[in-house]
Design a protein around this motif. Structure first.
Motif, PDB file in Angstrom:
ATOM      1  N   GLN A 176       0.820  -1.296   0.138  1.00 22.21           N
ATOM      2  CA  GLN A 176      -0.054   0.104   0.154  1.00 22.21           C
ATOM      3  C   GLN A 176       0.650   1.197  -0.043  1.00 22.21           C
ATOM      4  OE1 GLN A 176      -2.565  -0.417   3.429  1.00 22.21           O
ATOM      5  NE2 GLN A 176      -4.203  -1.569   2.154  1.00 22.21           N
ATOM      6  N   SER A 177       1.849   1.189   1.018  1.00 19.90           N
ATOM      7  CA  SER A 177       2.809   2.495   0.763  1.00 19.90           C
ATOM      8  C   SER A 177       3.309   2.830  -0.525  1.00 19.90           C
ATOM      9  CB  SER A 177       3.933   2.357   1.882  1.00 19.90           C
ATOM     10  OG  SER A 177       3.234   2.033   3.163  1.00 19.90           O
ATOM     11  N   SER A 178       4.034   1.786  -1.217  1.00 23.35           N
ATOM     12  CA  SER A 178       4.439   2.121  -2.452  1.00 23.35           C
ATOM     13  C   SER A 178       3.370   2.539  -3.470  1.00 23.35           C
ATOM     14  CB  SER A 178       5.286   0.884  -2.820  1.00 23.35           C
ATOM     15  OG  SER A 178       5.953   1.038  -4.236  1.00 23.35           O
ATOM     16  N   THR A 179       2.285   1.795  -3.361  1.00 18.37           N
ATOM     17  CA  THR A 179       1.268   2.084  -4.399  1.00 18.37           C
ATOM     18  C   THR A 179       0.846   3.529  -4.238  1.00 18.37           C
ATOM     19  OG1 THR A 179       0.360  -0.101  -4.608  1.00 18.37           O
ATOM     20  CG2 THR A 179      -0.830   1.622  -5.282  1.00 18.37           C
ATOM     21  N   LEU A 180       0.552   3.949  -3.143  1.00 18.78           N
ATOM     22  CA  LEU A 180       0.393   5.300  -2.867  1.00 18.78           C
ATOM     23  C   LEU A 180       1.217   6.412  -3.257  1.00 18.78           C
ATOM     24  CD1 LEU A 180      -1.852   7.244  -1.582  1.00 18.78           C
ATOM     25  CD2 LEU A 180      -0.823   6.922   0.637  1.00 18.78           C
ATOM     26  N   LEU A 181       2.410   6.165  -2.777  1.00 16.86           N
ATOM     27  CA  LEU A 181       3.460   7.280  -3.346  1.00 16.86           C
ATOM     28  C   LEU A 181       3.379   7.251  -4.879  1.00 16.86           C
ATOM     29  CD1 LEU A 181       5.813   9.080  -2.238  1.00 16.86           C
ATOM     30  CD2 LEU A 181       7.367   7.153  -2.198  1.00 16.86           C
ATOM     31  N   THR A 185       3.062  10.467  -7.003  1.00 16.93           N
ATOM     32  CA  THR A 185       4.041  11.082  -7.878  1.00 16.93           C
ATOM     33  C   THR A 185       3.648  11.234  -9.104  1.00 16.93           C
ATOM     34  OG1 THR A 185       5.760  10.052  -6.367  1.00 16.93           O
ATOM     35  CG2 THR A 185       6.606  10.590  -8.433  1.00 16.93           C
ATOM     36  N   LYS A 186       2.871  10.409  -9.649  1.00 20.34           N
ATOM     37  CA  LYS A 186       2.503  10.234 -11.157  1.00 20.34           C
ATOM     38  C   LYS A 186       1.620  11.465 -11.149  1.00 20.34           C
ATOM     39  CE  LYS A 186       0.882   7.309 -14.798  1.00 20.34           C
ATOM     40  NZ  LYS A 186       0.227   5.946 -15.338  1.00 20.34           N
ATOM     41  N   PHE A 187       0.465  11.556 -10.552  1.00 18.64           N
ATOM     42  CA  PHE A 187      -0.337  12.697 -10.816  1.00 18.64           C
ATOM     43  C   PHE A 187       0.257  14.056 -10.718  1.00 18.64           C
ATOM     44  CE2 PHE A 187      -3.279  15.862  -8.956  1.00 18.64           C
ATOM     45  CZ  PHE A 187      -4.170  15.893  -9.984  1.00 18.64           C
ATOM     46  N   CYS A 192       2.140  18.744 -13.700  1.00 20.63           N
ATOM     47  CA  CYS A 192       3.305  19.722 -14.340  1.00 20.63           C
ATOM     48  C   CYS A 192       3.289  19.716 -15.787  1.00 20.63           C
ATOM     49  CB  CYS A 192       4.419  19.443 -13.487  1.00 20.63           C
ATOM     50  SG  CYS A 192       4.260  19.558 -11.729  1.00 20.63           S
ATOM     51  N   HIS A 193       3.546  18.180 -16.160  1.00 19.57           N
ATOM     52  CA  HIS A 193       3.407  18.020 -17.645  1.00 19.57           C
ATOM     53  C   HIS A 193       2.646  18.905 -18.384  1.00 19.57           C
ATOM     54  CE1 HIS A 193       6.265  14.519 -16.888  1.00 19.57           C
ATOM     55  NE2 HIS A 193       7.015  15.453 -16.728  1.00 19.57           N
ATOM     56  N   THR A 194       1.134  19.082 -17.934  1.00 20.80           N
ATOM     57  CA  THR A 194       0.042  19.580 -18.787  1.00 20.80           C
ATOM     58  C   THR A 194       0.481  21.008 -18.685  1.00 20.80           C
ATOM     59  OG1 THR A 194      -1.480  17.635 -17.724  1.00 20.80           O
ATOM     60  CG2 THR A 194      -2.383  19.688 -18.626  1.00 20.80           C
ATOM     61  N   TYR A 296      -7.630  11.582 -17.996  1.00 17.01           N
ATOM     62  CA  TYR A 296      -6.781  11.330 -18.934  1.00 17.01           C
ATOM     63  C   TYR A 296      -5.474  10.616 -18.791  1.00 17.01           C
ATOM     64  CZ  TYR A 296     -10.486  13.803 -21.945  1.00 17.01           C
ATOM     65  OH  TYR A 296     -11.391  14.097 -22.532  1.00 17.01           O
ATOM     66  N   SER A 297      -4.789  11.217 -17.703  1.00 16.90           N
ATOM     67  CA  SER A 297      -3.533  11.026 -17.527  1.00 16.90           C
ATOM     68  C   SER A 297      -3.176   9.773 -16.608  1.00 16.90           C
ATOM     69  CB  SER A 297      -2.630  12.038 -17.156  1.00 16.90           C
ATOM     70  OG  SER A 297      -2.863  13.072 -18.408  1.00 16.90           O
TER      71      SER A 297
END
Length: 598
Positions: A176-181, A185-187, A192-194, A296-297
């Motif tokens: 769970q910890s790794s998945t949440l982080l 991070t991806k969001f 920022c990329h948008t 979308y992302s």
């Protein structure tokens, strides 16, 4: 209805048959009895509904041995009755007595061949069960060869779609910890990329992210500022009123600078509302980017609705906190411009220089229009003073006379020669040798006029007599004197010139302030804000709770993908391998025929 069968058993059977034969990739095997009327055959009727041209239909005529005496199926077997493209084959099956007596299939095929040789000798080689099996083998192989490329393409497309769908559902959460982080991070990266224009999913129907912010800065905000009239909401009477209020009780010979500063601040203040509106539009676009990234992302966020809502709340709160700071900075930018009116600005100095050159040119033009009899040295010595006196006279006539009267015209004609640059005789100065003598002479000549002013009836303003100003309201609009008009034009030109300078500064500095205090600050602090607010041990179980139907949809997608992969593997075999797997291999047994039918 027979026995415990449902009432609509006929409809159910027909629907089941139509469902299978409606597939354009299927071959229709229409079986009908030879001892019935072919025109009323139910099998042929249903086949014509889905295959009107008969391109996919193979007709099979059974019970050739049960036809009435004196009749045969020659016309039917020759294809003159049933119009089908794949052919028509007659067969003789085992009867119920043969089955009860355990007659083998080999014996039945032998007896069938003997019957055909006796009854239909010319057609015996093109009918029978063995010929039917070979025909089905050939048709199915050709049909697979024709349809296989399209089937492969459809299977691959479906497999890719289900693979993408399964990826969006994600694997069951183990750490769970790794998945949440990872999700946080991806969001943050996608957000920022948008803004930077480097997102993986780019909108093609409308501007989004950084492109829309750029449009707000240079199109919406820029055009709004350009549409602001430098003199909007400012009338000539307002300018004249400001000039007079700035002079106090003393008539001024020059335009007071205080009036310019007062009016230009009033106009510059009008730039504040468009600037704050620019901040609001950028804030709204930053809010819209959240939804764009969610849809979308980072579609895996849909697995965890509580995590999605928490991320939206954190980003919205961050934007809400930065909005007052940015508004305050924009307000300060306008306040800075209002705090100090820099009349030494190079652009403003150039404008003043051009205006002074214009005024000097007008003065030279007036001097060129003087009569040739007036000595130039007298003009040089006295012109400016008499111009001033004449202008003051024009100004006072608006204050002491309600309308041009004979008294005013008498005074105007008396001072007009001096206003042109000399006395009544050109170079005479009234016996005093200087301009004071001329003024004194004028004062003596006005004695009768002043007595007239003092004895005028204040109740008769329509006759041109003077009245008490305390009894007359201040006129809202009237015709300005030449000096008043010139002073107002000077102030208006100065206001316009300085306003354009300030507008240029605001148009450049407001986008920079918005980028620094709002856009860049959110980009730089977004991930740390999300981690600080959401990456907590007590929130892991709650945030990573999947929706109720997510696990079920994941299992369904996985099963479908597994089946498509199996079909794709089968389609990759060659034709002979397919025939060995699914087609009759020459053994005349019931299982092989059943496989052919399937």
């Amino acid at each position: 209805m027979v026995g415990d069968q449902p009432k609509d058993i006929e409809v159910q059977i027909k629907d089941l048959i139509v469902k299978h034969i409606s597939n354009p990739n299927s071959i229709i095997l229409a079986v009908t009895a030879a001892n019935t009327d072919m025109a009323t055959s139910e099998a042929l009727k249903v086949a014509r509904e889905v295959d009107p041209d008969g391109r996919r239909t193979l007709a099979v005529v059974t019970k050739l041995d049960l036809m009435d005496a004196g009749t045969d199926a020659m016309d039917v077997l020759m294809g003159r009755v049933i119009p089908v493209k794949l052919g028509l084959i007659g067969v003789v099956n085992r009867s119920q007595l043969d089955i009860n007596n355990k007659k083998t299939v080999a014996d039945a095929i032998r007896d069938e061949y003997a019957f055909l040789q006796k009854k239909y000798p010319s057609l015996a080689n093109r009918n029978g069960t063995k010929y039917l099996a070979r025909t089905l083998n050939r048709l199915l192989m050709h049909h697979i060869r024709d349809c296989l490329p399209e089937l492969k393409t459809r299977i691959n497309v479906l497999a890719a779609q289900y693979q993408s769908l399964l990826s969006s559902y994600g694997e069951p959460v183990e750490d769970q910890s790794s998945t949440l982080l990872q999700l946080i991070t991806k969001f943050a990266a996608e957000y920022c990329h948008t803004i930077e224009g480097t997102a993986k999913y780019i909108e093609t129907t409308e501007l989004c992210g950084g492109a829309r912010i750029c449009y707000i800065f240079h199109e919406t905000f820029g055009r709004t500022l350009e549409s602001v009239d430098p003199l909007g909401g400012l009338t000539t009477i307002d300018v004249l009123t400001a000039i007079r209020n700035a002079t106090g009780p003393r008539p001024a010979l020059f335009v007071p600078e205080v009036s310019f500063e007062l009016l230009v601040k009033r106009q510059v203040k009008r730039l504040e509302d468009p600037s704050l509106r620019c901040v609001e539009l950028v804030h709204e676009e930053m809010q819209r980017i959240i939804q764009h990234c969610s849809n979308y992302s980072t579609q895996e966020l849909l697995r965890f609705p509580k995590l999605h809502d928490a991320i939206v709340e954190v980003v919205t709160s961050l934007l809400r906190k930065r909005l007052p700071v940015t508004n305050e900075m924009v307000h300060n930018l306008v306040a800075i411009e209002l705090a100090y009116i820099n009349t030494k600005h190079p652009d403003f100095a150039d404008a003043c220089g051009l205006m002074n050159n214009n005024i000097e040119e007008q003065r030279r033009n007036r001097m060129r229009e003087l009569p040739s009899s007036v000595p130039r040295e007298k003009v040089t010595e006295h012109t400016q003073l008499f111009h001033c006196a004449f202008d003051l006279l024009n100004c006072y006539k608006d204050c002491f006379f309600t309308a041009p009267s004979e008294d005013f015209y008498i005074l105007q004609q008396r001072y007009k020669p001096y206003a042109a640059g000399g006395g009544p005789q050109g170079d005479q100065d009234g016996g005093t040798g200087n301009w004071r003598g001329m003024l004194k002479k004028g004062d003596e000549g006005m004695g009768g006029d002043r007595s007239m002013l003092q004895t005028s009836n204040p109740a008769s303003p329509q006759r041109g007599h003077a009245v008490n100003l305390l009894d007359v309201p201040v006129p809202v609009s009237r015709k300005l004197s030449s000096r008043e008009q010139r002073d107002c034009e000077v102030i208006e030109r100065l206001i316009k010139s300085y306003f354009l300078i300030v507008r240029k500064n605001i148009q450049d500095s407001v986008p920079k302030a918005v980028m620094h205090f709002l856009v860049n600050h959110v980009k730089d602090s977004l991930q740390s804000e999300l981690v600080g607010q959401l990456y907590k041990a007590g929130l892991l179980d709650d945030l990573l709770t999947e929706s109720e139907d997510m696990a079920q949809r994941r299992n369904e997608a996985a099963d479908m993908l597994k089946g498509l992969n199996t079909i794709s593997h089968v389609c990759s075999m060659n034709h002979k391998q397919l025939m060995n797997m699914y087609l009759w291999n020459g053994r005349s047994d019931t299982n092989s025929l059943q496989m052919v039918g399937n």
